[in-house]
Design an enzyme around this catalytic site. Structure first.
Site, PDB file in Angstrom:
ATOM      1  N   GLY A  48      -5.719   7.268   2.974  1.00  0.00           N
ATOM      2  CA  GLY A  48      -7.267   7.241   2.650  1.00  0.00           C
ATOM      3  C   GLY A  48      -8.009   5.634   2.666  1.00  0.00           C
ATOM      4  O   GLY A  48      -9.234   5.975   2.981  1.00  0.00           O
ATOM      5  N   GLU A 103      -8.934   2.277  -2.962  1.00  0.00           N
ATOM      6  CA  GLU A 103      -8.560   3.679  -3.290  1.00  0.00           C
ATOM      7  C   GLU A 103      -9.949   3.693  -2.572  1.00  0.00           C
ATOM      8  O   GLU A 103     -10.950   4.014  -2.237  1.00  0.00           O
ATOM      9  CB  GLU A 103      -8.769   4.015  -4.205  1.00  0.00           C
ATOM     10  N   ASP A 104      -9.578   4.875  -1.719  1.00  0.00           N
ATOM     11  CA  ASP A 104     -10.861   5.773  -0.977  1.00  0.00           C
ATOM     12  C   ASP A 104     -11.803   6.888  -2.434  1.00  0.00           C
ATOM     13  O   ASP A 104     -12.735   6.087  -1.971  1.00  0.00           O
ATOM     14  CB  ASP A 104      -9.660   6.743   0.095  1.00  0.00           C
ATOM     15  N   ASP A 107     -10.346  10.921  -8.178  1.00  0.00           N
ATOM     16  CA  ASP A 107     -11.137  12.037  -8.666  1.00  0.00           C
ATOM     17  C   ASP A 107     -11.322  12.610  -9.845  1.00  0.00           C
ATOM     18  O   ASP A 107     -11.650  11.948 -10.927  1.00  0.00           O
ATOM     19  CB  ASP A 107     -10.372  12.971  -8.009  1.00  0.00           C
ATOM     20  N   LYS A 135     -16.122  10.350  -8.204  1.00  0.00           N
ATOM     21  CA  LYS A 135     -16.026  11.630  -8.497  1.00  0.00           C
ATOM     22  C   LYS A 135     -16.815  11.853 -10.343  1.00  0.00           C
ATOM     23  O   LYS A 135     -15.789  11.560 -11.012  1.00  0.00           O
ATOM     24  CB  LYS A 135     -15.253  12.550  -7.790  1.00  0.00           C
ATOM     25  N   VAL A 157     -15.154  15.689  -0.203  1.00  0.00           N
ATOM     26  CA  VAL A 157     -15.853  14.997   0.981  1.00  0.00           C
ATOM     27  C   VAL A 157     -14.444  14.579   2.176  1.00  0.00           C
ATOM     28  O   VAL A 157     -13.679  14.121   1.801  1.00  0.00           O
ATOM     29  CB  VAL A 157     -16.871  13.901   1.027  1.00  0.00           C
ATOM     30  N   ASP A 163      -8.957  12.533   4.671  1.00  0.00           N
ATOM     31  CA  ASP A 163      -9.328  13.797   5.419  1.00  0.00           C
ATOM     32  C   ASP A 163      -9.254  15.440   4.733  1.00  0.00           C
ATOM     33  O   ASP A 163      -9.397  15.314   3.333  1.00  0.00           O
ATOM     34  CB  ASP A 163      -7.798  13.542   5.684  1.00  0.00           C
ATOM     35  N   ARG A 169     -10.358  11.957   9.476  1.00  0.00           N
ATOM     36  CA  ARG A 169     -10.874  10.330   9.048  1.00  0.00           C
ATOM     37  C   ARG A 169     -11.365   9.602   9.801  1.00  0.00           C
ATOM     38  O   ARG A 169     -11.443   9.130   9.278  1.00  0.00           O
ATOM     39  CB  ARG A 169      -9.006   9.944   9.168  1.00  0.00           C
TER      40      ARG A 169
HETATM   41  P1  5GP Z   1      -6.688  11.449  -8.878  1.00  0.00           P
HETATM   42  O1  5GP Z   1      -7.983  10.423  -8.889  1.00  0.00           O
HETATM   43  O2  5GP Z   1      -7.068  12.971  -9.007  1.00  0.00           O
HETATM   44  O3  5GP Z   1      -5.983  11.054  -8.864  1.00  0.00           O
HETATM   45  O4  5GP Z   1      -6.536  11.297  -6.734  1.00  0.00           O
HETATM   46  C1  5GP Z   1      -7.431  10.981  -5.930  1.00  0.00           C
HETATM   47  C2  5GP Z   1      -6.641  10.715  -4.626  1.00  0.00           C
HETATM   48  O5  5GP Z   1      -6.995  12.217  -4.462  1.00  0.00           O
HETATM   49  C3  5GP Z   1      -7.875  10.355  -3.652  1.00  0.00           C
HETATM   50  O6  5GP Z   1      -7.070   9.374  -2.851  1.00  0.00           O
HETATM   51  C4  5GP Z   1      -7.833  11.642  -2.560  1.00  0.00           C
HETATM   52  O7  5GP Z   1      -6.461  11.709  -1.882  1.00  0.00           O
HETATM   53  C5  5GP Z   1      -7.576  12.959  -2.704  1.00  0.00           C
HETATM   54  N1  5GP Z   1      -9.136  13.454  -3.693  1.00  0.00           N
HETATM   55  C6  5GP Z   1      -9.913  13.592  -4.295  1.00  0.00           C
HETATM   56  N2  5GP Z   1     -11.093  14.147  -4.030  1.00  0.00           N
HETATM   57  C7  5GP Z   1     -11.182  14.348  -2.488  1.00  0.00           C
HETATM   58  C8  5GP Z   1     -12.032  14.701  -1.583  1.00  0.00           C
HETATM   59  O8  5GP Z   1     -13.228  14.790  -2.302  1.00  0.00           O
HETATM   60  N3  5GP Z   1     -11.513  14.005  -0.411  1.00  0.00           N
HETATM   61  C9  5GP Z   1     -11.052  14.115  -0.200  1.00  0.00           C
HETATM   62  N4  5GP Z   1     -10.720  13.819   1.566  1.00  0.00           N
HETATM   63  N5  5GP Z   1      -9.719  13.595  -0.801  1.00  0.00           N
HETATM   64  C10 5GP Z   1      -9.949  13.977  -2.403  1.00  0.00           C
END
Ligand code: 5GP
Length: 184
Positions: A48, A103-104, A107, A135, A157, A163, A169
């Site tokens: 990502g 990181e992308d 969340d 987020k 998103v 993705d 992507r």
């Molecule tokens: P967390 O912060 O919950 O541990 O996980 C983050 C990961 O969840 C990101 O690297 C991504 O892969 C995925 N993710 C969370 N929100 C989104 C979103 O809105 N879109 C996409 N494509 N991936 C997301």
């Protein structure tokens, strides 16, 4: 899922190419100031963050090293448990280094929290995190990244490396995916 053209599946564009470029330029300058006098290992989390990472390292005017990791996050349904394993580990020895995890999106924040703890155990000099998107409603403030591009609300998103089922992507912008794409 029936993908015709990727563009048709986007509800609306959240950040366009110009906005992304401008923000990445600012982040590059902010990081160069922060890491002045050091050589950080800017580590992209595949897949990502690959596009953000490649733009960010070029916006950074200073010495740096580049590396990539890939992690698997285990959880239930759409939520991550924060327990991760490496699918691809660092290609270089990071002991004693200043590591920036790129990181992308953040969340729940659990993936990055777990990764940070793992790296401290490996004896890095410092570990900081940057996510292009934050987020902010989905995690407590103590799980915020050290740097981020934009705060966003809790929509799904895609684009600019992000993705859905490995699609989208390559979109040059960040867009909100139409709900019917993942609900059908
Ligand atoms: P967390 O912060 O919950 O541990 O996980 C983050 C990961 O969840 C990101 O690297 C991504 O892969 C995925 N993710 C969370 N929100 C989104 C979103 O809105 N879109 C996409 N494509 N991936 C997301």
């Amino acid at each position: 899922m029936n993908i015709t053209t990727a563009e048709n599946d986007i509800e609306y564009i959240l950040f366009n190419e110009e906005q992304i470029k401008a923000r990445v330029t600012e982040l590059g300058a902010e990081l160069a100031e922060y890491y002045k006098g050091t050589t950080p290992v800017m580590t992209g989390v595949l897949n990502g963050a690959s596009i953000f990472h490649s733009d960010l390292v070029r916006a950074y005017k200073g010495h740096l090293f580049i590396d990539f990791i890939q992690v698997s996050s285990y959880g239930t349904g759409t939520s991550s448990s924060g327990t991760i394993t490496f699918k691809k580990d660092f290609g270089t020895d990071i002991k004693g280094k200043d590591v920036l995890i790129v990181e992308d999106i953040v969340d729940s924040g659990l993936t990055l929290k777990y990764l940070k703890e793992m790296l401290k155990d490996r004896g890095v000099k410092s570990v900081k995190t940057i996510a292009f998107l934050n987020k902010y409603e989905c995690h407590p403030r103590e799980l915020d990244t050290d740097f981020y591009g934009f705060k966003i609300e809790n929509n799904f998103v895609v684009g600019y490396g992000l993705d859905y089922a490995q699609h989208y992507r390559n979109l040059p912008y960040i867009g909100v995916l139409k709900k019917q794409v993942y609900e059908s």
